[in-house]
Enzyme design. Structure first.
Site, mmCIF file in Angstrom:
data_model
loop_
_atom_site.group_PDB
_atom_site.id
_atom_site.type_symbol
_atom_site.label_atom_id
_atom_site.label_comp_id
_atom_site.label_asym_id
_atom_site.label_seq_id
_atom_site.Cartn_x
_atom_site.Cartn_y
_atom_site.Cartn_z
ATOM 1 N N HIS A 1 10.487 -7.739 4.265
ATOM 2 C CA HIS A 1 9.436 -7.246 4.875
ATOM 3 C C HIS A 1 9.084 -5.913 4.117
ATOM 4 O O HIS A 1 9.870 -4.996 4.194
ATOM 5 C CB HIS A 1 9.768 -6.782 6.267
ATOM 6 C CG HIS A 1 9.403 -8.241 7.156
ATOM 7 N ND1 HIS A 1 10.059 -8.597 8.455
ATOM 8 C CD2 HIS A 1 8.638 -9.455 6.918
ATOM 9 C CE1 HIS A 1 9.751 -9.787 8.907
ATOM 10 N NE2 HIS A 1 8.863 -10.246 8.006
ATOM 11 N N ALA A 2 7.753 -5.915 3.762
ATOM 12 C CA ALA A 2 7.674 -4.432 2.759
ATOM 13 C C ALA A 2 7.834 -3.125 3.241
ATOM 14 O O ALA A 2 8.431 -2.410 2.661
ATOM 15 C CB ALA A 2 5.998 -4.669 2.462
ATOM 16 N N GLU B 1 9.782 -2.233 5.308
ATOM 17 C CA GLU B 1 11.020 -1.759 6.077
ATOM 18 C C GLU B 1 12.082 -1.141 4.737
ATOM 19 O O GLU B 1 12.933 -1.760 4.263
ATOM 20 C CB GLU B 1 11.946 -2.913 6.457
ATOM 21 C CG GLU B 1 10.943 -3.642 7.724
ATOM 22 C CD GLU B 1 11.225 -4.961 8.196
ATOM 23 O OE1 GLU B 1 12.336 -5.387 7.774
ATOM 24 O OE2 GLU B 1 10.707 -5.415 9.252
ATOM 25 N N ASN C 1 8.929 -14.011 6.631
ATOM 26 C CA ASN C 1 9.956 -14.432 7.715
ATOM 27 C C ASN C 1 9.365 -15.550 8.748
ATOM 28 O O ASN C 1 9.807 -15.414 9.645
ATOM 29 C CB ASN C 1 10.438 -13.211 8.477
ATOM 30 C CG ASN C 1 11.964 -13.290 8.469
ATOM 31 O OD1 ASN C 1 12.533 -14.248 7.800
ATOM 32 N ND2 ASN C 1 12.482 -12.672 9.348
ATOM 33 N N ARG C 2 8.083 -16.035 8.322
ATOM 34 C CA ARG C 2 7.608 -17.131 9.183
ATOM 35 C C ARG C 2 7.262 -18.350 8.418
ATOM 36 O O ARG C 2 6.731 -19.298 9.037
ATOM 37 C CB ARG C 2 6.463 -16.581 10.079
ATOM 38 C CG ARG C 2 6.518 -15.515 10.847
ATOM 39 C CD ARG C 2 7.464 -15.862 12.176
ATOM 40 N NE ARG C 2 7.382 -14.659 13.066
ATOM 41 C CZ ARG C 2 8.301 -13.779 12.719
ATOM 42 N NH1 ARG C 2 9.397 -13.774 11.815
ATOM 43 N NH2 ARG C 2 8.471 -12.494 13.869
ATOM 44 N N HIS D 1 16.883 -6.416 7.401
ATOM 45 C CA HIS D 1 15.529 -5.912 7.781
ATOM 46 C C HIS D 1 15.876 -4.414 8.589
ATOM 47 O O HIS D 1 16.776 -4.049 8.838
ATOM 48 C CB HIS D 1 15.137 -6.823 9.077
ATOM 49 C CG HIS D 1 14.575 -8.218 8.383
ATOM 50 N ND1 HIS D 1 13.335 -8.496 8.218
ATOM 51 C CD2 HIS D 1 15.320 -9.265 7.739
ATOM 52 C CE1 HIS D 1 13.207 -9.693 7.623
ATOM 53 N NE2 HIS D 1 14.342 -10.063 7.325
ATOM 54 N N SER D 2 14.556 -3.828 9.198
ATOM 55 C CA SER D 2 14.613 -2.847 10.197
ATOM 56 C C SER D 2 13.464 -2.990 11.035
ATOM 57 O O SER D 2 12.408 -3.787 10.649
ATOM 58 C CB SER D 2 14.561 -1.552 9.505
ATOM 59 O OG SER D 2 13.263 -1.182 8.921
ATOM 60 N N TYR D 3 13.322 -2.572 12.422
ATOM 61 C CA TYR D 3 14.414 -1.506 12.651
ATOM 62 C C TYR D 3 15.046 -1.972 14.097
ATOM 63 O O TYR D 3 14.395 -2.893 14.585
ATOM 64 C CB TYR D 3 14.053 -0.101 12.857
ATOM 65 C CG TYR D 3 12.833 0.342 13.584
ATOM 66 C CD1 TYR D 3 12.937 0.555 15.006
ATOM 67 C CD2 TYR D 3 11.328 0.191 13.260
ATOM 68 C CE1 TYR D 3 11.800 0.640 15.688
ATOM 69 C CE2 TYR D 3 10.548 -0.028 14.057
ATOM 70 C CZ TYR D 3 10.570 0.571 15.350
ATOM 71 O OH TYR D 3 9.583 0.598 16.166
ATOM 72 N N GLU E 1 19.074 -5.819 11.577
ATOM 73 C CA GLU E 1 18.105 -5.010 11.606
ATOM 74 C C GLU E 1 18.834 -3.485 11.671
ATOM 75 O O GLU E 1 19.621 -3.047 12.617
ATOM 76 C CB GLU E 1 17.630 -4.921 13.112
ATOM 77 C CG GLU E 1 16.847 -6.199 13.613
ATOM 78 C CD GLU E 1 15.222 -6.449 12.822
ATOM 79 O OE1 GLU E 1 14.921 -5.592 12.042
ATOM 80 O OE2 GLU E 1 14.906 -7.753 12.832
HETATM 81 O O1 0X9 Z 1 10.502 -11.033 13.424
HETATM 82 C C1 0X9 Z 1 11.424 -10.841 12.415
HETATM 83 O O2 0X9 Z 1 10.837 -11.475 11.259
HETATM 84 C C2 0X9 Z 1 12.551 -10.088 12.177
HETATM 85 N N1 0X9 Z 1 12.252 -8.728 12.956
HETATM 86 S S1 0X9 Z 1 11.478 -7.503 12.151
HETATM 87 O O3 0X9 Z 1 11.239 -6.423 13.074
HETATM 88 N N2 0X9 Z 1 12.317 -6.970 10.995
HETATM 89 O O4 0X9 Z 1 10.298 -8.076 11.549
HETATM 90 C C3 0X9 Z 1 13.594 -10.774 13.368
HETATM 91 C C4 0X9 Z 1 14.085 -12.150 12.920
HETATM 92 C C5 0X9 Z 1 15.003 -12.576 13.699
HETATM 93 N N3 0X9 Z 1 15.108 -14.152 13.361
HETATM 94 C C6 0X9 Z 1 14.397 -15.050 13.920
HETATM 95 N N4 0X9 Z 1 13.489 -14.754 14.860
HETATM 96 N N5 0X9 Z 1 14.636 -16.268 13.368
HETATM 97 ZN ZN ZN Z 2 11.564 -7.278 8.982
#
Ligand code: 0X9
Ligand code: ZN
Length: 417
Positions: free
Chosen positions: A187-188, A190, A254-255, A306-308, A382
């Protein structure tokens, strides 16, 4: 008279936009709202999917959301109907960031030891400043030139805008060593994530005993386009830089992984959690998938930085109704990390389930790594802080944050070994 007012307003806007650092300009009028933490509603999550707001901390402790000026009225109306109460804690993010940066700069002038990272000399990752992508490449180049025996640095693929995704392999002499994989910068915005990833590379190289049982594979900056954009255009940029053809840019990397793809992610390009047109549609996730798959038999720990929020998250993230097969061990080992991190004045990290809060999220690195690669220990970490500074964490926090992760990781690896 109205004309005069209009002129004054225009002049003020021009002055404001000139004082704004270029990556804050996009954020003029963006607000941060703190939601009442007693409210447990799925509505903010739904609104995030529709692109109406930006949940800042997906693991939940700070309960802060960002609302763009054009959505303030709509979001307020929906919250009112839903009985969700909130407080506006920042009413103009651009002005807020500028004032924080001035404070940081004043402090740095007094305390900063002289660090250098230039094209000709970059022997250490910076600890009192965040590194630009160019400085990261200078450091890696320097490392490649100086540490040949121990390390292997390779590009595992290119981003949309043709930047390299670098992988640093710190080699073990032990033929039966297991492998640890660390992913930074997905994630950019962070920025603490790559800062810690680079710090870990340096620490491992300076502590030979670390490689007696483990090979380390560290991909410290896996979303270089997004990172660059967060320096040049928009400090709050999260996604990569896919061109969604006329609609909002970017995919949430991350999706985008192919494990329960689309459950708890958005199909709307303007959402911060847009999953992309199909699983693994992105060159960045494809590169990571292939590099991880090639090494899957030896991988024992995968850590996505990641953060936070200061949480160590264990899978699954796509549902809280199904438990990960090794949930008990993930929690036990996670607590060992957290105990280690807390030593010597480190911060408290909570070991919690990714989907335990209000926000299901599928298609993340962690779920794919456990579900498809079947790696035994998989976490999303995080990092700092708990919401005070969030993504624009003070540079003062870089070193202590690295220290606590280092202490935690060492304990965790002793346990795994
Ligand atoms: O939402 C996310 O991608 C992550 N949190 S963030 O605030 N850094 O964006 C958490 C991902 C945790 N893992 C899964 N949900 N599979
Ligand atoms: Zn993140």
């Amino acid at each position: 008279m109205t004309r005069l007012l209009w002129l004054v307003e225009l002049l003020l806007a021009i002055v404001a936009s000139n004082v704004s650092a270029s990556n804050y300009r996009e954020l003029v009028g963006h607000q941060i709202w703190k939601l009442d933490s007693r409210m447990k509603s799925k509505m903010p999550s739904q609104m995030m999917s529709e692109g109406l707001l930006d949940i800042l901390d997906h693991s939940g402790p700070s309960n802060q959301v960002r609302v763009m000026p054009k959505h303030v009225e709509t979001v307020n109306k929906i919250f009112k109907n839903e009985g969700i109460t909130y407080e506006v804690i920042i009413d103009d993010l651009a002005a807020y960031f500028e004032s924080e940066e001035l404070k940081d700069r004043a402090r740095r002038d007094v305390t900063e030891e002289q660090e250098a990272c230039t094209e000709s000399r970059c022997t250490k990752p910076l600890k009192t400043q965040y590194m630009t992508f160019q400085q990261m490449e200078w450091y890696l180049q320097n490392l490649n030139d100086s540490q040949h025996r121990k390390i292997d640095i390779s590009s595992i693929g290119k981003s949309h805008e043709n930047r390299d995704i670098w992988l640093v392999h710190i080699k073990s002499d032990n033929a039966s060593a297991r492998s640890v994989w660390v992913e930074g910068g997905l994630h950019a915005r962070e920025w603490i994530s790559p800062a810690v990833a680079f710090g870990l590379i340096d620490n491992i190289l300076n502590n030979e005993e670390m490689t007696s049982n483990f090979d380390f594979f560290i991909a410290p900056m896996v979303n270089p386009d997004g990172y660059e954009y967060s320096w040049t255009n928009d400090r709050m940029w999260r996604k990569n830089r896919r061109d969604n053809e006329g609609r909002c840019d970017g995919v949430d990397l991350n999706r985008n992984w192919d494990f329960h793809f689309g459950v708890g992610a958005s199909s709307y390009p303007c959402s911060e959690t847009y999953m992309g047109p199909s699983a693994f549609s992105e060159p960045e996730t494809q590169a990571l998938r292939d590099a991880m798959t090639n090494r899957k038999d030896n991988l024992t720990l995968i850590l996505s930085l990641h953060s936070y929020g200061q949480d160590l998250l264990y899978p699954w993230g796509w549902s809280h109704l199904v438990a990960a097969p090794n949930k008990e061990e993930l929690i036990a080992a996670g607590n060992i990390f957290a105990d280690g991190a807390k030593r010597d004045g480190g911060h408290t990290y909570s070991v919690i389930n990714s989907a335990g809060g209000m926000y299901y999220a599928s298609g993340a690195t962690d779920d794919w790594a456990l579900g498809v690669l079947k790696t035994k220990y998989v976490y999303t970490l995080e990092l700092r802080d708990d919401g005070k500074r969030g993504f624009t964490l003070s540079t003062e926090d870089i070193d202590p944050c690295l220290k606590e992760v280092w202490n935690g990781l060492r304990k965790l690896l002793e346990h795994i070994a």
